[in-house]
Motif scaffolding. Structure first.
Motif, mmCIF file in Angstrom:
data_model
loop_
_atom_site.group_PDB
_atom_site.id
_atom_site.type_symbol
_atom_site.label_atom_id
_atom_site.label_comp_id
_atom_site.label_asym_id
_atom_site.label_seq_id
_atom_site.Cartn_x
_atom_site.Cartn_y
_atom_site.Cartn_z
ATOM 1 N N ALA A 41 -4.388 6.945 -9.411
ATOM 2 C CA ALA A 41 -4.487 7.273 -7.988
ATOM 3 C C ALA A 41 -5.013 6.056 -7.251
ATOM 4 C CB ALA A 41 -5.404 8.477 -7.776
ATOM 5 N N TYR A 42 -4.689 5.989 -5.952
ATOM 6 C CA TYR A 42 -5.104 4.859 -5.121
ATOM 7 C C TYR A 42 -5.709 5.381 -3.829
ATOM 8 C CZ TYR A 42 -1.793 2.619 -8.287
ATOM 9 O OH TYR A 42 -1.126 2.195 -9.406
ATOM 10 N N SER A 43 -6.636 4.606 -3.262
ATOM 11 C CA SER A 43 -7.284 5.019 -2.028
ATOM 12 C C SER A 43 -7.809 3.796 -1.279
ATOM 13 C CB SER A 43 -8.443 5.973 -2.324
ATOM 14 O OG SER A 43 -9.178 6.286 -1.158
ATOM 15 N N GLN A 44 -7.838 3.901 0.027
ATOM 16 C CA GLN A 44 -8.427 2.848 0.847
ATOM 17 C C GLN A 44 -9.911 3.066 1.062
ATOM 18 O OE1 GLN A 44 -6.088 1.670 4.216
ATOM 19 N NE2 GLN A 44 -7.833 0.869 5.365
ATOM 20 N N ASP A 45 -10.347 4.323 1.064
ATOM 21 C CA ASP A 45 -11.745 4.624 1.359
ATOM 22 C C ASP A 45 -12.493 5.314 0.223
ATOM 23 O OD1 ASP A 45 -10.612 7.138 1.401
ATOM 24 O OD2 ASP A 45 -10.981 7.519 3.526
ATOM 25 N N GLY A 46 -11.820 5.591 -0.885
ATOM 26 C CA GLY A 46 -12.477 6.265 -2.001
ATOM 27 C C GLY A 46 -12.620 7.752 -1.819
ATOM 28 N N ILE A 47 -12.048 8.305 -0.753
ATOM 29 C CA ILE A 47 -12.145 9.742 -0.461
ATOM 30 C C ILE A 47 -10.767 10.379 -0.374
ATOM 31 C CG2 ILE A 47 -12.909 11.436 1.244
ATOM 32 C CD1 ILE A 47 -15.178 9.525 1.963
ATOM 33 N N HIS A 48 -9.854 9.743 0.334
ATOM 34 C CA HIS A 48 -8.493 10.248 0.469
ATOM 35 C C HIS A 48 -7.599 9.495 -0.512
ATOM 36 C CE1 HIS A 48 -10.558 10.954 4.334
ATOM 37 N NE2 HIS A 48 -9.898 12.106 4.311
ATOM 38 N N TRP A 49 -7.079 10.227 -1.490
ATOM 39 C CA TRP A 49 -6.394 9.600 -2.616
ATOM 40 C C TRP A 49 -4.898 9.904 -2.605
ATOM 41 C CZ3 TRP A 49 -8.793 6.328 -6.063
ATOM 42 C CH2 TRP A 49 -10.192 6.290 -5.998
ATOM 43 N N ARG A 50 -4.126 8.885 -2.975
ATOM 44 C CA ARG A 50 -2.692 9.052 -3.224
ATOM 45 C C ARG A 50 -2.542 9.269 -4.725
ATOM 46 N NH1 ARG A 50 1.261 4.859 -3.802
ATOM 47 N NH2 ARG A 50 -0.365 3.392 -3.148
ATOM 48 N N LEU A 51 -2.327 10.517 -5.135
ATOM 49 C CA LEU A 51 -2.362 10.898 -6.545
ATOM 50 C C LEU A 51 -1.037 10.594 -7.221
ATOM 51 C CD1 LEU A 51 -4.217 14.296 -6.118
ATOM 52 C CD2 LEU A 51 -5.199 12.063 -6.667
ATOM 53 N N ASN A 52 -1.127 9.937 -8.382
ATOM 54 C CA ASN A 52 0.055 9.579 -9.175
ATOM 55 C C ASN A 52 1.128 8.960 -8.268
ATOM 56 O OD1 ASN A 52 1.205 9.337 -11.700
ATOM 57 N ND2 ASN A 52 2.267 11.305 -11.583
ATOM 58 N N GLY A 53 0.677 8.088 -7.358
ATOM 59 C CA GLY A 53 1.538 7.582 -6.312
ATOM 60 C C GLY A 53 2.672 6.692 -6.759
ATOM 61 N N ASP A 54 2.533 6.062 -7.931
ATOM 62 C CA ASP A 54 3.617 5.179 -8.376
ATOM 63 C C ASP A 54 4.457 5.805 -9.485
ATOM 64 O OD1 ASP A 54 1.907 4.894 -10.604
ATOM 65 O OD2 ASP A 54 0.969 3.128 -9.718
ATOM 66 N N GLY A 55 4.379 7.112 -9.598
ATOM 67 C CA GLY A 55 5.304 7.800 -10.507
ATOM 68 C C GLY A 55 4.752 8.078 -11.875
#
Length: 500
Positions: A181-195
């Motif tokens: 997962a990736y995030s800019q602020d450590g709170i809102h996450w893009r889960l399994n964003g790259d597949g």
């Protein structure tokens, strides 16, 4: 509990050892004494394994909220210190029954912050509805779970949307997998964003970015060899690397149980970089009876050794304590002059068996799997003691993993040839008696002006003693030269030294 243990056998790691004809390129990194990497000879010194000291007010976080129910855990790398906001961030697990979730448990991650690392505040996030309300600190989970989070801040990534990175366990298409997962602020996450997930599995520890090799490093749990206890396999530690955090290599085993370990399993390695060394908290599970941690180390992140096999660096608590049945410490946070070790602790049975024995009054009944955890969720109190999983804290002085100790008889340490990389020699030492240092040439001859008689004696406890000869600390005239250092210690502990 004792705060230190004598390690009877000196350790010697062949990896990257320099011969006596070569200078060890230590740069300005702190030199620890977990092995004999920079030691040429020593006399009257004992290698001492020190243990983290528990915070007296433990546990620092307990499951008091409706979505926690006395079952909190940390796993992997869930705590970090944010220099920008000047606060600790914690991503902890809170796992409750949910018949709609795989295995009947909803594994989820909650978020808390702290200014001092001791007193924690749950941050309302409004991301997940729980029992009809979004007034909670639960992070949005993946397809089914968010479990065992490893979180890093990656300032080197030019994409601010990937500034925070996480690995976590989810269930995808019916299988437990390690996701990203990736995030800019450590709170809102893009889960399994790259597949694609990293790999199948239910446990891993993220070292993060390794500047020595220019790769991200992950230590997942893998299958180990059969055990002497008769089981067909054991758990072991693997290593996987990635250049971009997207595509990962197949894990290769790097640390497996020895035949003498019998019924022990290696459930995880909470690895971390410390100066020029790789250190790790090796999770040792003794069948289903106990969970504790040894200290492990490596010079390259691949070939690992246990500092003192069979001797625990981090013990479970005493018989009546809140962490009496087991502990699981995670990768530490270094802040100020202390090393912060957060850990999950529990005082209920830990089991993966198909059934467990559960005492009820004077009779013994057979309970279904995870019955102890279900009783905890229902508010289990026994003899006035809360039965729970909670989160504790223990600390250690900087560099305080291992020391070389001298008693009343003076001890001496001579290093291998080193290249002088700074203008000052510093040492971390607790000296009840006296410590002196001298600088020798490669043949062991004292350099003029740098003998023990020229050295101002050190007679105190300080994590940054500056060594002085004839009242001066400057050794810039030796920069780039190959020298040996000789420390003479009477009644004290030497933890590390370095050039700066």
């Amino acid at each position: 509990m004792c705060s230190a243990t004598v390690i009877l056998l000196a350790l010697s790691l062949s990896v990257m050892h320099a011969s006596t004809a070569e200078a060890v390129p230590i740069g300005k990194g702190k030199q620890l004494f977990v092995d004999d990497f920079i030691i040429d000879s020593q006399e009257n010194l004992s290698r001492i394994l020190h243990h983290p000291q528990r915070y007296s007010g433990n546990p620092v976080l307990t499951g008091t909220e409706a979505w926690e129910r006395w079952l909190l855990e940390v796993n992997g790398r869930p705590v970090l210190y944010d220099e920008e906001t000047r606060q600790f961030r914690m991503y902890y697990g809170a796992n409750l029954d949910d018949p709609t979730a795989p295995s009947g448990t909803r594994y989820k991650v909650c978020y808390a912050v702290s200014k001092d690392g001791v007193h924690w505040t749950r941050v309302p996030l409004g991301q997940v509805e729980w029992q009809g309300s979004r007034a909670n600190n639960i992070l949005k989970w993946g397809e089914n779970w968010m479990r065992r989070p490893n979180v890093i801040m990656d300032a080197a990534d030019p994409d601010m949307r990937r500034r925070f990175k996480m690995t976590y366990v989810d269930v995808v298409n019916g299988n437990a997998v390690i996701c990203k997962a990736y995030s800019q602020d450590g709170i809102h996450w893009r889960l399994n964003g790259d597949g694609e997930p990293v790999r199948g599995g239910a446990n891993s520890n993220l070292l993060g970015w390794d500047p020595h090799i220019g790769r991200y490093v992950l230590y997942p749990r893998v299958a180990g060899p059969p055990t002497r206890a008769g089981r067909s396999r054991s758990d072991a530690i693997g290593r996987s690397i990635s250049a971009d955090f997207v595509t990962w290599s197949e894990p290769e085993p790097v640390l497996v149980a020895e035949p003498s370990d019998r019924n022990r399993d290696f459930k995880g390695l909470a690895a971390f970089l410390y100066s020029d060394a790789y250190l790790g908290l090796l999770w040792i599970f003794e069948g289903e009876k106990s969970a504790e941690a040894e200290l492990a180390f490596s010079r390259d992140g691949i070939r690992w050794q246990r500092v003192s096999p069979g001797e625990m660096f981090f013990h479970q608590g005493g018989p009546e304590s809140w962490d009496s049945n087991g502990i699981l410490p995670v990768a530490p946070v270094i802040h100020g002059n202390r090393i912060y070790f957060y850990y999950a602790g529990w005082n209920v049975p830990y089991t993966n068996d198909t059934v467990i024995k559960q005492r009820n009054g004077t009779s013994t009944t057979i309970a279904p799997p995870n019955a102890a955890l279900r009783r905890v969720r229902e508010g289990w109190i026994e003899n006035g003691t809360r039965k729970q999983w909670a989160i504790g804290l223990a600390t250690l002085r900087l560099d305080g993993f291992v020391s070389l100790r001298a008693g009343h008889a003076a001890g001496a340490l001579t290093t291998k040839p080193l290249e002088v990389a700074g203008a000052t020699l510093a040492a971390n030492a607790d000296v009840r008696g006296e410590l002196r240092a001298e600088i020798l040439d490669e043949d062991g001859n004292r350099l003029p002006g740098y003998g023990a008689g020229d050295c101002s004696p050190i007679r105190s406890d300080n994590m940054r003693h500056l060594v002085r000869w004839r009242g001066k600390t400057n050794v810039a005239d030796l920069r780039g030269k190959h020298v040996k250092l000789r420390f003479t210690l009477h009644d004290g502990d030497l933890y590390s030294f370095w050039f700066e």
